[in-house]
Design an enzyme around this catalytic site. Structure first.
Site, mmCIF file in Angstrom:
data_model
loop_
_atom_site.group_PDB
_atom_site.id
_atom_site.type_symbol
_atom_site.label_atom_id
_atom_site.label_comp_id
_atom_site.label_asym_id
_atom_site.label_seq_id
_atom_site.Cartn_x
_atom_site.Cartn_y
_atom_site.Cartn_z
ATOM 1 N NE ARG A 39 -4.226 1.724 1.704
ATOM 2 C CZ ARG A 39 -4.854 2.551 2.537
ATOM 3 N NH1 ARG A 39 -4.453 2.654 3.784
ATOM 4 N NH2 ARG A 39 -5.864 3.278 2.119
ATOM 5 C CG HIS A 43 -1.374 5.276 -0.468
ATOM 6 N ND1 HIS A 43 -1.971 5.476 0.744
ATOM 7 C CD2 HIS A 43 -2.301 4.651 -1.231
ATOM 8 C CE1 HIS A 43 -3.202 4.989 0.718
ATOM 9 N NE2 HIS A 43 -3.409 4.470 -0.465
ATOM 10 C CG HIS A 108 -7.776 -3.804 -2.446
ATOM 11 N ND1 HIS A 108 -8.746 -2.973 -2.969
ATOM 12 C CD2 HIS A 108 -6.863 -2.984 -1.861
ATOM 13 C CE1 HIS A 108 -8.426 -1.708 -2.703
ATOM 14 N NE2 HIS A 108 -7.288 -1.684 -2.039
ATOM 15 C CB THR A 109 -4.949 -10.454 -3.535
ATOM 16 O OG1 THR A 109 -4.847 -11.808 -3.124
ATOM 17 C CG2 THR A 109 -3.538 -9.922 -3.774
ATOM 18 C CD1 TRP A 124 -11.472 -5.902 -1.077
ATOM 19 C CD2 TRP A 124 -9.762 -5.635 0.351
ATOM 20 N NE1 TRP A 124 -11.319 -4.551 -0.816
ATOM 21 C CE2 TRP A 124 -10.290 -4.360 0.044
ATOM 22 C CE3 TRP A 124 -8.686 -5.706 1.227
ATOM 23 C CZ2 TRP A 124 -9.774 -3.169 0.581
ATOM 24 C CZ3 TRP A 124 -8.171 -4.527 1.772
ATOM 25 C CH2 TRP A 124 -8.715 -3.282 1.448
ATOM 26 C CB THR A 125 -8.683 -12.695 -0.165
ATOM 27 O OG1 THR A 125 -7.533 -12.352 0.607
ATOM 28 C CG2 THR A 125 -8.709 -11.858 -1.429
ATOM 29 C CG ASP A 132 -4.676 -15.964 -3.830
ATOM 30 O OD1 ASP A 132 -5.303 -14.876 -3.744
ATOM 31 O OD2 ASP A 132 -4.898 -16.912 -3.064
ATOM 32 C CG ASP A 153 -12.877 -3.403 -3.832
ATOM 33 O OD1 ASP A 153 -11.797 -3.229 -4.412
ATOM 34 O OD2 ASP A 153 -13.006 -3.319 -2.591
HETATM 35 C C1 HEM Z 1 -6.177 -0.940 1.832
HETATM 36 C C2 HEM Z 1 -8.899 1.954 -0.958
HETATM 37 C C3 HEM Z 1 -6.192 0.780 -4.813
HETATM 38 C C4 HEM Z 1 -3.289 -1.832 -1.972
HETATM 39 C C5 HEM Z 1 -7.140 -0.045 1.405
HETATM 40 C C6 HEM Z 1 -8.179 0.517 2.259
HETATM 41 C C7 HEM Z 1 -8.942 1.326 1.483
HETATM 42 C C8 HEM Z 1 -8.393 1.284 0.136
HETATM 43 C C9 HEM Z 1 -10.175 2.133 1.916
HETATM 44 C C10 HEM Z 1 -8.352 0.234 3.752
HETATM 45 C C11 HEM Z 1 -7.439 1.136 4.565
HETATM 46 C C12 HEM Z 1 -7.530 0.884 6.065
HETATM 47 O O1 HEM Z 1 -8.645 0.835 6.624
HETATM 48 O O2 HEM Z 1 -6.462 0.732 6.692
HETATM 49 C C13 HEM Z 1 -8.438 1.840 -2.254
HETATM 50 C C14 HEM Z 1 -9.065 2.439 -3.410
HETATM 51 C C15 HEM Z 1 -8.319 2.094 -4.500
HETATM 52 C C16 HEM Z 1 -7.199 1.290 -4.017
HETATM 53 C C17 HEM Z 1 -10.330 3.278 -3.420
HETATM 54 C C18 HEM Z 1 -8.620 2.423 -5.931
HETATM 55 C C19 HEM Z 1 -8.627 1.487 -6.867
HETATM 56 C C20 HEM Z 1 -5.114 0.060 -4.338
HETATM 57 C C21 HEM Z 1 -3.974 -0.325 -5.143
HETATM 58 C C22 HEM Z 1 -3.154 -1.059 -4.343
HETATM 59 C C23 HEM Z 1 -3.790 -1.139 -3.043
HETATM 60 C C24 HEM Z 1 -3.764 0.080 -6.598
HETATM 61 C C25 HEM Z 1 -1.838 -1.717 -4.667
HETATM 62 C C26 HEM Z 1 -1.518 -2.148 -5.887
HETATM 63 C C27 HEM Z 1 -3.882 -1.882 -0.714
HETATM 64 C C28 HEM Z 1 -3.440 -2.764 0.353
HETATM 65 C C29 HEM Z 1 -4.274 -2.494 1.453
HETATM 66 C C30 HEM Z 1 -5.207 -1.481 1.031
HETATM 67 C C31 HEM Z 1 -2.310 -3.798 0.270
HETATM 68 C C32 HEM Z 1 -4.224 -3.181 2.833
HETATM 69 C C33 HEM Z 1 -3.266 -2.460 3.770
HETATM 70 C C34 HEM Z 1 -3.226 -3.097 5.173
HETATM 71 O O3 HEM Z 1 -3.554 -4.273 5.337
HETATM 72 O O4 HEM Z 1 -2.856 -2.373 6.113
HETATM 73 N N1 HEM Z 1 -7.295 0.440 0.128
HETATM 74 N N2 HEM Z 1 -7.317 1.166 -2.654
HETATM 75 N N3 HEM Z 1 -4.964 -0.431 -3.069
HETATM 76 N N4 HEM Z 1 -4.947 -1.145 -0.281
HETATM 77 FE FE1 HEM Z 1 -6.156 -0.016 -1.467
#
Ligand code: HEM
Length: 195
Positions: A39, A43, A108-109, A124-125, A132, A153
């Site tokens: 993430r 970002h 989000h896998t 998500w999974t 995966d 999503d």
């Molecule tokens: C977590 C939104 C795209 C990787 C999250 C969370 C939100 C979010 C709301 C939860 C944050 C929390 O409560 O801590 C979005 C939106 C996207 C997007 C609206 C638009 C498409 C991406 C992309 C990646 C990504 C492109 C990486 C290629 C992650 C990961 C987490 C996460 C790995 C989990 C982090 C953790 O476990 O602490 N995202 N995201 N996201 N996102 Fe996204």
């Protein structure tokens, strides 16, 4: 300096990069923090605007994206409560495509949302530490399985142009891995043009 095959760097530089890579691998393994690292990378790259690079000559690739000394304004990253046109607006600004949007959403896998951070709750999974294609498999099952689906999503199955990639990645994990690697490389290289 650079050659046709890539940047020319000295042996000490290569050794430093190798050491940093080893340290990072050890940290990720000991803390199980692959999700937050992914993430962070997203970002870091996701505020990029292809229309406001400074112009001027193309400069040869140097390893690593340059740190900025100023903070970018808030609000460049996507808002999880919005729909397909918002997603396209944000990712097209970076110079990315519909395929990139779907493939990268597969990030989000990994990981989960926490109410105190985003207001959303859950993974998500079923195995949020495994990279995966299950994000896409779960997405196609709809709302009933208790896993998290952000509004951004859900639009990936509602929008027909996005949906064809969701269906492909759900049935063909190799295609997902191939496209994800390509899109992630694009994401992490935003802002420079290798010669
Ligand atoms: C977590 C939104 C795209 C990787 C999250 C969370 C939100 C979010 C709301 C939860 C944050 C929390 O409560 O801590 C979005 C939106 C996207 C997007 C609206 C638009 C498409 C991406 C992309 C990646 C990504 C492109 C990486 C290629 C992650 C990961 C987490 C996460 C790995 C989990 C982090 C953790 O476990 O602490 N995202 N995201 N996201 N996102 Fe996204």
């Amino acid at each position: 300096m650079s050659s046709a095959t890539g940047p020319v760097v000295d042996a000490e530089y290569v050794a430093e990069i190798e050491r940093a890579r080893r340290d990072l691998r050890a940290l990720i393994a000991s803390k199980s923090c692959a999700p937050i690292m992914l993430r962070l990378a997203w970002h870091d790259a996701g505020t990029f605007d292809k229309n406001t690079i400074t112009g001027g000559p193309t400069i040869d690739f140097v390893p690593g994206r340059r740190d900025s000394s100023v903070a970018i304004e808030e609000g460049r990253l996507p808002d999880a409560k919005q729909g397909a046109s918002h997603l396209r607006e944000v990712f097209y600004r970076m110079g990315l495509t519909d395929k990139d949007i779907v493939a990268l959403s597969g990030g989000h896998t990994l990981g989960k949302a926490r109410p105190d951070r985003s207001g959303f709750d859950g993974a998500w999974t079923k195995d949020p530490l495994k990279f995966d294609n299950s994000y896409f498999v779960e997405l196609l099952k709809g709302d009933s399985n208790g896993l998290l689906k952000l509004p951004t999503d859900k639009v990936l199955v509602e929008d027909t142009d996005f949906r064809r990639f969701v269906e492909l990645y759900a049935k063909d994990e190799d295609a997902f891995f191939r496209d994800y690697a390509e899109s992630h490389k694009k994401l992490s290289e935003l802002g420079f043009t290798p010669s």
